[in-house]
Design a protein around this motif. Sequence first.
Motif, PDB file in Angstrom:
ATOM      1  N   SER A  13       0.819  -1.208   0.000  1.00 42.96           N
ATOM      2  CA  SER A  13       0.000   0.000   0.000  1.00 42.96           C
ATOM      3  C   SER A  13       0.860   1.268   0.000  1.00 42.96           C
ATOM      4  O   SER A  13       1.702   1.438   0.883  1.00 42.96           O
ATOM      5  CB  SER A  13      -0.915   0.021   1.228  1.00 42.96           C
ATOM      6  OG  SER A  13      -1.487   1.293   1.402  1.00 42.96           O
ATOM      7  N   PRO A  14       0.638   2.172  -0.942  1.00 39.46           N
ATOM      8  CA  PRO A  14       1.381   3.439  -0.928  1.00 39.46           C
ATOM      9  C   PRO A  14       0.928   4.353   0.203  1.00 39.46           C
ATOM     10  O   PRO A  14       1.693   5.186   0.694  1.00 39.46           O
ATOM     11  CB  PRO A  14       1.064   4.045  -2.292  1.00 39.46           C
ATOM     12  CG  PRO A  14      -0.281   3.483  -2.648  1.00 39.46           C
ATOM     13  CD  PRO A  14      -0.275   2.084  -2.107  1.00 39.46           C
ATOM     14  N   HIS A  15      -0.305   4.197   0.631  1.00 43.59           N
ATOM     15  CA  HIS A  15      -0.850   5.059   1.685  1.00 43.59           C
ATOM     16  C   HIS A  15      -0.187   4.772   3.027  1.00 43.59           C
ATOM     17  O   HIS A  15       0.129   5.691   3.787  1.00 43.59           O
ATOM     18  CB  HIS A  15      -2.356   4.861   1.784  1.00 43.59           C
ATOM     19  CG  HIS A  15      -3.080   5.090   0.496  1.00 43.59           C
ATOM     20  ND1 HIS A  15      -3.279   6.343  -0.033  1.00 43.59           N
ATOM     21  CD2 HIS A  15      -3.632   4.213  -0.378  1.00 43.59           C
ATOM     22  CE1 HIS A  15      -3.941   6.240  -1.177  1.00 43.59           C
ATOM     23  NE2 HIS A  15      -4.165   4.961  -1.405  1.00 43.59           N
ATOM     24  N   LEU A  16       0.011   3.496   3.349  1.00 45.81           N
ATOM     25  CA  LEU A  16       0.635   3.153   4.624  1.00 45.81           C
ATOM     26  C   LEU A  16       2.066   3.673   4.688  1.00 45.81           C
ATOM     27  O   LEU A  16       2.509   4.164   5.720  1.00 45.81           O
ATOM     28  CB  LEU A  16       0.606   1.636   4.827  1.00 45.81           C
ATOM     29  CG  LEU A  16      -0.781   0.995   4.927  1.00 45.81           C
ATOM     30  CD1 LEU A  16      -0.657  -0.506   5.173  1.00 45.81           C
ATOM     31  CD2 LEU A  16      -1.616   1.640   6.031  1.00 45.81           C
ATOM     32  N   ALA A  17       2.776   3.580   3.569  1.00 42.98           N
ATOM     33  CA  ALA A  17       4.154   4.071   3.542  1.00 42.98           C
ATOM     34  C   ALA A  17       4.212   5.573   3.821  1.00 42.98           C
ATOM     35  O   ALA A  17       5.085   6.058   4.547  1.00 42.98           O
ATOM     36  CB  ALA A  17       4.776   3.767   2.180  1.00 42.98           C
ATOM     37  N   GLN A  18       3.250   6.319   3.260  1.00 40.89           N
ATOM     38  CA  GLN A  18       3.221   7.764   3.466  1.00 40.89           C
ATOM     39  C   GLN A  18       2.934   8.111   4.918  1.00 40.89           C
ATOM     40  O   GLN A  18       3.370   9.162   5.417  1.00 40.89           O
ATOM     41  CB  GLN A  18       2.173   8.391   2.556  1.00 40.89           C
ATOM     42  CG  GLN A  18       2.543   8.359   1.077  1.00 40.89           C
ATOM     43  CD  GLN A  18       1.424   8.886   0.192  1.00 40.89           C
ATOM     44  OE1 GLN A  18       0.310   9.117   0.659  1.00 40.89           O
ATOM     45  NE2 GLN A  18       1.721   9.085  -1.085  1.00 40.89           N
ATOM     46  N   LEU A  19       2.209   7.247   5.601  1.00 36.49           N
ATOM     47  CA  LEU A  19       1.871   7.482   6.999  1.00 36.49           C
ATOM     48  C   LEU A  19       2.915   6.925   7.957  1.00 36.49           C
ATOM     49  O   LEU A  19       2.776   7.072   9.175  1.00 36.49           O
ATOM     50  CB  LEU A  19       0.504   6.856   7.313  1.00 36.49           C
ATOM     51  CG  LEU A  19      -0.710   7.478   6.604  1.00 36.49           C
ATOM     52  CD1 LEU A  19      -1.949   6.610   6.810  1.00 36.49           C
ATOM     53  CD2 LEU A  19      -0.964   8.884   7.130  1.00 36.49           C
ATOM     54  N   GLY A  20       3.916   6.262   7.398  1.00 41.94           N
ATOM     55  CA  GLY A  20       4.947   5.682   8.242  1.00 41.94           C
ATOM     56  C   GLY A  20       4.492   4.432   8.960  1.00 41.94           C
ATOM     57  O   GLY A  20       5.052   4.038   9.990  1.00 41.94           O
ATOM     58  N   VAL A  21       3.456   3.770   8.407  1.00 41.20           N
ATOM     59  CA  VAL A  21       2.922   2.554   9.007  1.00 41.20           C
ATOM     60  C   VAL A  21       3.512   1.338   8.289  1.00 41.20           C
ATOM     61  O   VAL A  21       3.608   1.329   7.056  1.00 41.20           O
ATOM     62  CB  VAL A  21       1.384   2.523   8.874  1.00 41.20           C
ATOM     63  CG1 VAL A  21       0.812   1.219   9.426  1.00 41.20           C
ATOM     64  CG2 VAL A  21       0.775   3.717   9.601  1.00 41.20           C
ATOM     65  N   PRO A  22       3.934   0.309   9.022  1.00 39.81           N
ATOM     66  CA  PRO A  22       4.514  -0.880   8.386  1.00 39.81           C
ATOM     67  C   PRO A  22       3.553  -1.500   7.370  1.00 39.81           C
ATOM     68  O   PRO A  22       2.343  -1.572   7.600  1.00 39.81           O
ATOM     69  CB  PRO A  22       4.754  -1.826   9.565  1.00 39.81           C
ATOM     70  CG  PRO A  22       4.906  -0.926  10.742  1.00 39.81           C
ATOM     71  CD  PRO A  22       3.955   0.216  10.499  1.00 39.81           C
ATOM     72  N   SER A  23       4.100  -1.944   6.240  1.00 39.92           N
ATOM     73  CA  SER A  23       3.305  -2.568   5.186  1.00 39.92           C
ATOM     74  C   SER A  23       3.510  -4.076   5.185  1.00 39.92           C
ATOM     75  O   SER A  23       4.392  -4.600   5.868  1.00 39.92           O
ATOM     76  CB  SER A  23       3.692  -1.996   3.815  1.00 39.92           C
ATOM     77  OG  SER A  23       3.487  -0.602   3.760  1.00 39.92           O
TER      78      SER A  23
ATOM     79  N   PHE B 219      -2.626  -9.152   9.696  1.00 40.32           N
ATOM     80  CA  PHE B 219      -2.127  -7.878   9.199  1.00 40.32           C
ATOM     81  C   PHE B 219      -3.251  -6.855   9.212  1.00 40.32           C
ATOM     82  O   PHE B 219      -4.203  -6.938   8.451  1.00 40.32           O
ATOM     83  CB  PHE B 219      -1.571  -8.015   7.771  1.00 40.32           C
ATOM     84  CG  PHE B 219      -1.117  -6.694   7.191  1.00 40.32           C
ATOM     85  CD1 PHE B 219      -0.046  -6.008   7.735  1.00 40.32           C
ATOM     86  CD2 PHE B 219      -1.786  -6.125   6.114  1.00 40.32           C
ATOM     87  CE1 PHE B 219       0.366  -4.783   7.221  1.00 40.32           C
ATOM     88  CE2 PHE B 219      -1.385  -4.906   5.591  1.00 40.32           C
ATOM     89  CZ  PHE B 219      -0.307  -4.230   6.142  1.00 40.32           C
ATOM     90  N   MET B 220      -3.174  -5.916  10.129  1.00 42.73           N
ATOM     91  CA  MET B 220      -4.144  -4.836  10.255  1.00 42.73           C
ATOM     92  C   MET B 220      -5.579  -5.353  10.305  1.00 42.73           C
ATOM     93  O   MET B 220      -6.490  -4.751   9.748  1.00 42.73           O
ATOM     94  CB  MET B 220      -3.976  -3.831   9.103  1.00 42.73           C
ATOM     95  CG  MET B 220      -2.572  -3.287   8.960  1.00 42.73           C
ATOM     96  SD  MET B 220      -2.450  -1.803   7.957  1.00 42.73           S
ATOM     97  CE  MET B 220      -3.040  -0.579   9.149  1.00 42.73           C
ATOM     98  N   GLY B 221      -5.750  -6.495  10.970  1.00 37.10           N
ATOM     99  CA  GLY B 221      -7.080  -7.047  11.146  1.00 37.10           C
ATOM    100  C   GLY B 221      -7.765  -7.430   9.841  1.00 37.10           C
ATOM    101  O   GLY B 221      -8.997  -7.525   9.794  1.00 37.10           O
ATOM    102  N   GLY B 222      -6.963  -7.673   8.802  1.00 37.60           N
ATOM    103  CA  GLY B 222      -7.566  -8.014   7.511  1.00 37.60           C
ATOM    104  C   GLY B 222      -8.254  -6.834   6.855  1.00 37.60           C
ATOM    105  O   GLY B 222      -9.076  -7.012   5.946  1.00 37.60           O
ATOM    106  N   GLY B 223      -7.917  -5.615   7.300  1.00 38.61           N
ATOM    107  CA  GLY B 223      -8.575  -4.415   6.785  1.00 38.61           C
ATOM    108  C   GLY B 223      -8.365  -4.225   5.292  1.00 38.61           C
ATOM    109  O   GLY B 223      -7.310  -4.507   4.750  1.00 38.61           O
TER     110      GLY B 223
END
Length: 286
Positions: free
Chosen positions: A34-44, A71-75
């Motif tokens: 996910s490009p969004h998680l990387a921008q938020l500094g969240v592990p992918s 992984f992130m509750g299957g979100g």
Amino acid sequence: MISYAECSARERLALIVDAGSFHEWLPPALKLTSPHLAQLGVPSSFDDGVAIGRARLAGQDVFVAAQEGQFMGGGVGEVHGAKLVGLFKRALRDRPQAVLLLAESGGVRLHEANAGLIAVSEVMRALLDVRAAGIPVLVLIGGTGGCFGGMGIVARCADHIIMSDIGRLAMSGPEVIEASHGVEEFDSRDRALVWRTTGGKHRWLTGDCDALVEDDITAFRQATIAALGQARPVTLAALEAEHARLSARLTFDGSEAVSLWTALGVPQAAKVPDLDVAGVSALGVH
């Protein structure tokens, strides 16, 4: 007996389908994250929390997807949802015997908000297109995270739902209900209440799932094989019958699952929580 709940997404896939038959699309080596998680500094995750591909089940061609609840509750986010949509669209082209979705998800990934919401809506549209083409969609629910939120709606769009007695299915999770309406409305720490309200036994007794099985990989596999080729066309008559069933449920004025079971004619409803799968199935009310 191998616990379905204790397996990872890929372990479930490997054990449900014919041995060695799973071929993954967009495999781990591609690292589609996910490009969004990387921008938020969240592990992918290397697969954004879902594995998709083709396999064989009882010798028949099937397309498969499995969500990783660890992984992130299957979100569901943008990439996660796009992989599911792509799976369904390819099913329209290649026409497998069925599409299997091993669901374990809390719904939309909050980190991706609108992108996740749009992704879920696209998954629903693609799933219904597959059903309209006469290809059955089977959803398996038995992970520890359950199937909630947008994925709960996706599951109810399918031809068949197979659940274990410890699986859970609902629109809103217990913690979400409690946070929105208070512990007086729903105490998420009351695990017995949670399973009475969202668990596999309840969903089977109320007609919201089609097969109730033990928390066992073999049981899930056998139930899935039994449902192969059993498409349920989305017709006006079928929708009207479903609306009539749900409208009748709206007249229920109780506040507990046991009271609803009693109203639905379940014999000795108070004993249901203590029954095993065989005992619940023997009630003969589904």
